[in-house]
Scaffold this motif. Structure first.
Motif, PDB file in Angstrom:
ATOM      1  N   SER A 284       0.828  -1.209   0.000  1.00 26.99           N
ATOM      2  CA  SER A 284       0.000   0.000   0.000  1.00 26.99           C
ATOM      3  C   SER A 284       0.863   1.259   0.000  1.00 26.99           C
ATOM      4  O   SER A 284       1.938   1.300   0.601  1.00 26.99           O
ATOM      5  N   ILE A 285       0.384   2.285  -0.689  1.00 27.46           N
ATOM      6  CA  ILE A 285       1.017   3.598  -0.660  1.00 27.46           C
ATOM      7  C   ILE A 285       0.470   4.326   0.570  1.00 27.46           C
ATOM      8  O   ILE A 285      -0.717   4.652   0.634  1.00 27.46           O
ATOM      9  N   LEU A 286       1.308   4.554   1.540  1.00 30.19           N
ATOM     10  CA  LEU A 286       0.864   5.163   2.802  1.00 30.19           C
ATOM     11  C   LEU A 286       1.536   6.511   3.018  1.00 30.19           C
ATOM     12  O   LEU A 286       2.761   6.631   2.921  1.00 30.19           O
ATOM     13  N   GLY A 287       0.747   7.511   3.329  1.00 34.87           N
ATOM     14  CA  GLY A 287       1.272   8.826   3.679  1.00 34.87           C
ATOM     15  C   GLY A 287       2.214   9.401   2.640  1.00 34.87           C
ATOM     16  O   GLY A 287       1.934   9.385   1.440  1.00 34.87           O
ATOM     17  N   GLU A 288       3.356   9.869   3.127  1.00 31.16           N
ATOM     18  CA  GLU A 288       4.344  10.514   2.266  1.00 31.16           C
ATOM     19  C   GLU A 288       5.428   9.533   1.835  1.00 31.16           C
ATOM     20  O   GLU A 288       6.587   9.900   1.680  1.00 31.16           O
ATOM     21  N   LYS A 289       5.066   8.288   1.657  1.00 36.40           N
ATOM     22  CA  LYS A 289       6.035   7.259   1.285  1.00 36.40           C
ATOM     23  C   LYS A 289       6.721   7.625  -0.032  1.00 36.40           C
ATOM     24  O   LYS A 289       6.081   8.042  -0.993  1.00 36.40           O
ATOM     25  N   ARG A 290       8.040   7.472  -0.056  1.00 38.19           N
ATOM     26  CA  ARG A 290       8.821   7.833  -1.239  1.00 38.19           C
ATOM     27  C   ARG A 290       8.346   7.063  -2.470  1.00 38.19           C
ATOM     28  O   ARG A 290       8.023   5.881  -2.397  1.00 38.19           O
ATOM     29  N   ASP A 291       8.316   7.742  -3.600  1.00 36.36           N
ATOM     30  CA  ASP A 291       7.859   7.125  -4.839  1.00 36.36           C
ATOM     31  C   ASP A 291       8.917   6.154  -5.356  1.00 36.36           C
ATOM     32  O   ASP A 291       9.939   6.564  -5.926  1.00 36.36           O
ATOM     33  N   GLY A 292       8.689   4.875  -5.176  1.00 35.34           N
ATOM     34  CA  GLY A 292       9.643   3.873  -5.605  1.00 35.34           C
ATOM     35  C   GLY A 292       9.693   3.661  -7.090  1.00 35.34           C
ATOM     36  O   GLY A 292      10.523   2.885  -7.583  1.00 35.34           O
ATOM     37  N   THR A 293       8.797   4.301  -7.854  1.00 36.02           N
ATOM     38  CA  THR A 293       8.828   4.148  -9.305  1.00 36.02           C
ATOM     39  C   THR A 293       9.764   5.156  -9.964  1.00 36.02           C
ATOM     40  O   THR A 293      10.024   5.047 -11.164  1.00 36.02           O
ATOM     41  N   VAL A 294      10.246   6.151  -9.219  1.00 35.12           N
ATOM     42  CA  VAL A 294      11.235   7.072  -9.770  1.00 35.12           C
ATOM     43  C   VAL A 294      12.538   6.296  -9.928  1.00 35.12           C
ATOM     44  O   VAL A 294      13.009   5.643  -8.997  1.00 35.12           O
TER      45      VAL A 294
END
Length: 418
Positions: A284-294
């Motif tokens: 799940s994408i939670l809060g300000e989690k860093r964008d791992g797709t960059v």
């Protein structure tokens, strides 16, 4: 040391070795194809590692700069750089050596192509032709637009135009505009399709640009056009799996061996096939989690985990129907290779990972990579409504607020959509 160097040279050569070269034929009475170079291998586009001399020097300078700095004990990156000599240079070269892959598989569209350029930003623009959207990608000094035919506006500016023949394509033509920027357009219909496509690639030549130092016509004629291929071939050896909003491909012979939850946060599907193991991980994408797709996040994660600085690892931003993901390809012809593709929708990150040994599996390196590149989302139209930035932090803010980066790019997209 000599033996090791020879081995690494052989591995690097394996990415582009081919007995055939790019052969673009020109019908009688037509002008020569701009930029065409018959000395370039037909499969040169498969190599994401397009690193020029400026990039090499920049990476070397950055490595020396890191070594000269006093260590900050609070900095995790400082500690990492000291523990792993060569990491700073490898990370910098990886940033420069990215390529861009575009797949379109909606409605009657079914095509893949690539370009040896980094992707800083992508936009989807509804085409005025009504034949589907235009997909646009921007780097620092170049842009790419793919979609239905859109070259009418170039008729006013084109200095040259002509027709050409290339395997797999029919009714192929080109136009070239040369001014402050150089822009080349090609239009074609794949042999196995009735759908006609248009591709525009443009920019300017800057030998001091670490991301691109070749003119657009050279890139178009020797990298983009040879990379064009139908996606229909994937159906012969792979199948589509669905997971909620997400879909992806696995080999037809792969078996789902487990579905589990790991560390209370990762949903994991595991597949196995001869000589390979596939893991599709959803979190799940939670809060300000860093964008791992960059892509930079994926590159750093890979180098941290494997510390493999010498295997010719490749990196790409892959755009599926306008949705961006990052791809890592660490290929060893006689050993365990690794592929990873990270994408996201509005709810989850998806990390698709393949470990395989090409000497034990019945699939080639390219087939594995073609499979892992292909993903889709049921709500892709909704997900791609806004610009997709492939940079984050202060650099993104600088590009976004700059007076040139966005206007120059969007003016071209607007012109091509007339």
């Amino acid at each position: 040391m000599l033996r090791k160097s020879v081995i690494m040279m052989a591995l690097a050569a394996a990415f582009t070795m081919n007995v055939s070269a790019v052969q673009i034929e020109v019908p009688a009475g037509q002008p020569p194809m701009p930029g065409a170079d018959a000395s370039i291998p037909t499969n040169a586009y498969e190599n994401y590692r397009h690193i020029n001399e400026v990039a090499k020097q920049n990476a070397e300078d950055y490595s020396e700069f890191i070594k000269s700095q006093p260590m900050n004990p609070k900095s995790g990156m400082d500690k990492l750089y000291r523990e792993r000599p060569g990491l700073a240079k490898a990370l910098e070269l990886a940033n420069y050596s990215q390529s861009t892959v575009v797949l379109i598989h909606e409605g009657d569209k079914n095509i893949r192509l690539s370009v040896p350029n980094i992707s800083f930003r992508g936009d989807t623009v509804e085409s005025k032709s009504g034949n589907g959207p235009l997909y646009a990608v921007r780097s620092l000094s170049s842009f790419l637009v793919v979609g239905p035919p859109h070259g009418k506006a170039l008729n006013k500016y084109a200095e040259e135009e002509g027709k050409y023949n290339y395997p797999g394509l029919q009714n192929a033509s080109w136009k070239l505009m040369s001014n402050n920027a150089r822009v080349m357009y090609t239009e074609f219909t794949p042999n196995d399709s009735k759908t006609t496509y248009g591709i525009t690639y443009g920019g300017w030549v800057n030998t001091e640009d670490p991301y691109q130092d070749k003119s657009p016509e050279v890139v178009m004629s020797n990298y983009i056009i040879p990379s064009i291929e139908s996606l229909s071939g994937l159906d012969t050896y792979s199948r589509v799996e669905h997971w909620g909003n997400f879909s992806y491909r696995v080999p037809k012979t792969a078996k789902l061996v487990s579905e589990a939850v790991e560390n209370s946060q990762y949903d994991v599907r595991t597949y196995e096939d001869t000589g390979s193991k596939i893991r599709v991980v959803r979190t799940s994408i939670l809060g300000e989690k860093r964008d791992g797709t960059v892509i930079k996040s994926s590159i750093l994660s890979f180098l941290r985990k494997y510390n493999d600085l010498e295997t010719p690892t490749q990196y790409a931003v892959v755009w599926n129907n306008g949705i961006a993901g990052s791809l890592i390809d660490s290929y060893k012809p006689k050993g365990e290779s690794y592929l990873r593709h990270v994408v996201k929708d509005s709810v989850y990150f998806y990390s698709y990972r393949i470990n395989y040994d090409e000497s034990k599996t019945s699939y080639t390196h390219k087939q594995w990579r073609d499979m892992i590149e292909y993903v889709d989302f049921d709500d892709a139209v909704k997900l791609r409504k806004g610009p997709q930035w492939r940079e984050d932090g202060s650099y993104k803010e600088k590009l976004e607020s700059g007076p040139i980066f966005i206007p120059w790019y969007m003016e071209w997209v607007k012109l091509l959509n007339q």
